[in-house]
Scaffold this motif. Structure first.
Motif, PDB file in Angstrom:
ATOM      1  N   THR A 115      -1.451   1.342   6.948  1.00 37.69           N
ATOM      2  CA  THR A 115      -0.508   1.321   6.083  1.00 37.69           C
ATOM      3  C   THR A 115       0.210  -0.115   6.261  1.00 37.69           C
ATOM      4  O   THR A 115       0.652  -0.386   7.268  1.00 37.69           O
ATOM      5  N   TYR A 116       0.136  -0.694   5.036  1.00 33.69           N
ATOM      6  CA  TYR A 116       1.010  -2.208   5.164  1.00 33.69           C
ATOM      7  C   TYR A 116       2.318  -2.094   4.370  1.00 33.69           C
ATOM      8  O   TYR A 116       2.410  -1.666   3.417  1.00 33.69           O
ATOM      9  N   ALA A 117       3.225  -2.869   5.185  1.00 31.59           N
ATOM     10  CA  ALA A 117       4.637  -2.668   4.456  1.00 31.59           C
ATOM     11  C   ALA A 117       4.680  -3.932   3.268  1.00 31.59           C
ATOM     12  O   ALA A 117       3.813  -4.657   3.296  1.00 31.59           O
ATOM     13  N   VAL A 118       5.283  -3.772   2.510  1.00 30.55           N
ATOM     14  CA  VAL A 118       5.367  -4.509   1.055  1.00 30.55           C
ATOM     15  C   VAL A 118       7.027  -5.033   1.152  1.00 30.55           C
ATOM     16  O   VAL A 118       7.759  -4.279   1.029  1.00 30.55           O
ATOM     17  N   LYS A 119       6.907  -6.387   0.877  1.00 27.71           N
ATOM     18  CA  LYS A 119       8.247  -7.059   0.637  1.00 27.71           C
ATOM     19  C   LYS A 119       8.979  -6.500  -0.601  1.00 27.71           C
ATOM     20  O   LYS A 119       8.337  -5.919  -1.471  1.00 27.71           O
ATOM     21  N   GLY A 120      10.100  -6.707  -0.582  1.00 32.99           N
ATOM     22  CA  GLY A 120      10.984  -6.524  -1.882  1.00 32.99           C
ATOM     23  C   GLY A 120      11.357  -5.005  -1.903  1.00 32.99           C
ATOM     24  O   GLY A 120      11.594  -4.860  -3.097  1.00 32.99           O
ATOM     25  N   GLY A 121      11.322  -4.188  -0.889  1.00 30.61           N
ATOM     26  CA  GLY A 121      11.672  -2.801  -1.018  1.00 30.61           C
ATOM     27  C   GLY A 121      10.664  -1.927  -1.737  1.00 30.61           C
ATOM     28  O   GLY A 121      11.017  -0.977  -2.124  1.00 30.61           O
ATOM     29  N   LYS A 122       9.487  -2.408  -2.013  1.00 37.77           N
ATOM     30  CA  LYS A 122       8.419  -1.712  -2.713  1.00 37.77           C
ATOM     31  C   LYS A 122       7.677  -0.698  -1.845  1.00 37.77           C
ATOM     32  O   LYS A 122       7.956  -0.758  -0.494  1.00 37.77           O
ATOM     33  N   GLU A 123       7.112   0.370  -2.380  1.00 43.05           N
ATOM     34  CA  GLU A 123       6.351   1.417  -1.606  1.00 43.05           C
ATOM     35  C   GLU A 123       5.320   0.629  -0.657  1.00 43.05           C
ATOM     36  O   GLU A 123       4.550  -0.253  -1.176  1.00 43.05           O
TER      37      GLU A 123
END
Length: 276
Positions: free
Chosen positions: A29-37
């Motif tokens: 699972t990749y984290a996404v910047k900007g508070g996105k899922e």
């Protein structure tokens, strides 16, 4: 195992070469910047690849094939699960694993010979055996007469041959290949498929090969893993019971096209469902 083309016994993958690869409950699972899922690229992958086996992975774009390869290579950590190559848990890149990417990534200021020997030089393993393997592999790949040329002097297909030789010269037990022929024209691509089969037959090892080309996967492989749309996991593994050595004539064999059609159908059903 019976051959689909001849009815004769299909030779098994070479025994005692390469290393077994085991994936257990692997996900990413990749984290996404900007508070996105967060984006889950890969989920719940369980897979065992036998020593000396040639396994290809196919599936829709963005299904996590390259992510899986990078996790096996130790270039990317998994979010869950474990990967083992032989008796080693994968946590970082290892000299026993060779990697070939989509582009040749040769250093333009080095000759083909120096590019081929670069991993051995970095690892301080340029010995008589390595030099002998480099000579032999350059000859097999049709590059012996071009060893003192620079990458810019070679065609794209020849550069990719050099990239494959570079990955093999250290005699890795595992070879990981991420769409290595995708940028080439059809005839060059088929020629390099035959070249890869010749090199693999000469010095067998465990191969994991990623491609979008289903015919390529069938032509090269012992098994083909079909992946689902993202989040990707293995939908089905298809045995390829075609006799080795593989020759260009196989590409016109009805049994070959039957397997290609079956795998295309497995992928097509997913794509139809995604657009329904």
């Amino acid at each position: 195992m019976k051959s689909a083309t001849t009815g004769t016994q299909t030779p098994a993958s070479p025994a005692g070469v390469g290393r077994e690869i085991i994936l257990e409950s692997v996900s990413k699972t990749y984290a996404v910047k900007g508070g996105k899922e967060p984006v889950t690229a890969l989920t719940s992958v369980d897979l065992t690849i036998a020593r000396g086996e040639f396994l290809s992975l196919v599936g829709p774009s963005g299904c996590g094939k390259s992510t899986m390869l990078n996790i096996i290579a130790g270039l990317l950590p998994s979010s869950t699960g474990t990967v083992r190559i032989g008796d080693r848990a994968v946590s970082e890149p290892d000299p026993s694993t060779g990697i070939v990417f989509q582009k040749a990534t040769l250093l333009r200021w080095l000759t083909i010979e120096d590019n081929v020997l670069l991993p051995c030089k970095v690892g301080r393993r340029v010995d008589t055996a390595a030099l002998r393997r480099a000579d032999h592999l350059l000859e097999l790949a049709g590059l012996a007469d071009f060893r003192h040329r620079y990458p810019r002097e070679l065609s794209g297909g020849m550069q990719q041959r050099a990239s494959i030789v570079r990955a093999l010269v250290g005699d890795p037990e595992v070879l990981l290949m991420d769409e290595p022929f995708s940028a080439l024209d059809e005839f060059t691509r088929e020629g390099l498929q035959d070249e890869l089969m010749r090199l693999w037959t000469d010095r067998p090892k465990t191969v994991v090969f990623i491609t979008h080309n289903i015919a390529e996967a069938v032509y090269l492989s012992d098994r083909v893993g079909v992946m689902t749309s993202r989040p990707g996991t293995l939908k089905e593994i298809v045995d390829i019971p075609l006799a080795r050595p593989r020759t260009p004539r196989l590409r016109t064999d009805p049994a070959f096209y039957e397997l290609v059609s079956r795998i295309r159908g497995l992928i097509g059903h997913q794509e139809q469902g995604a657009h329904a």
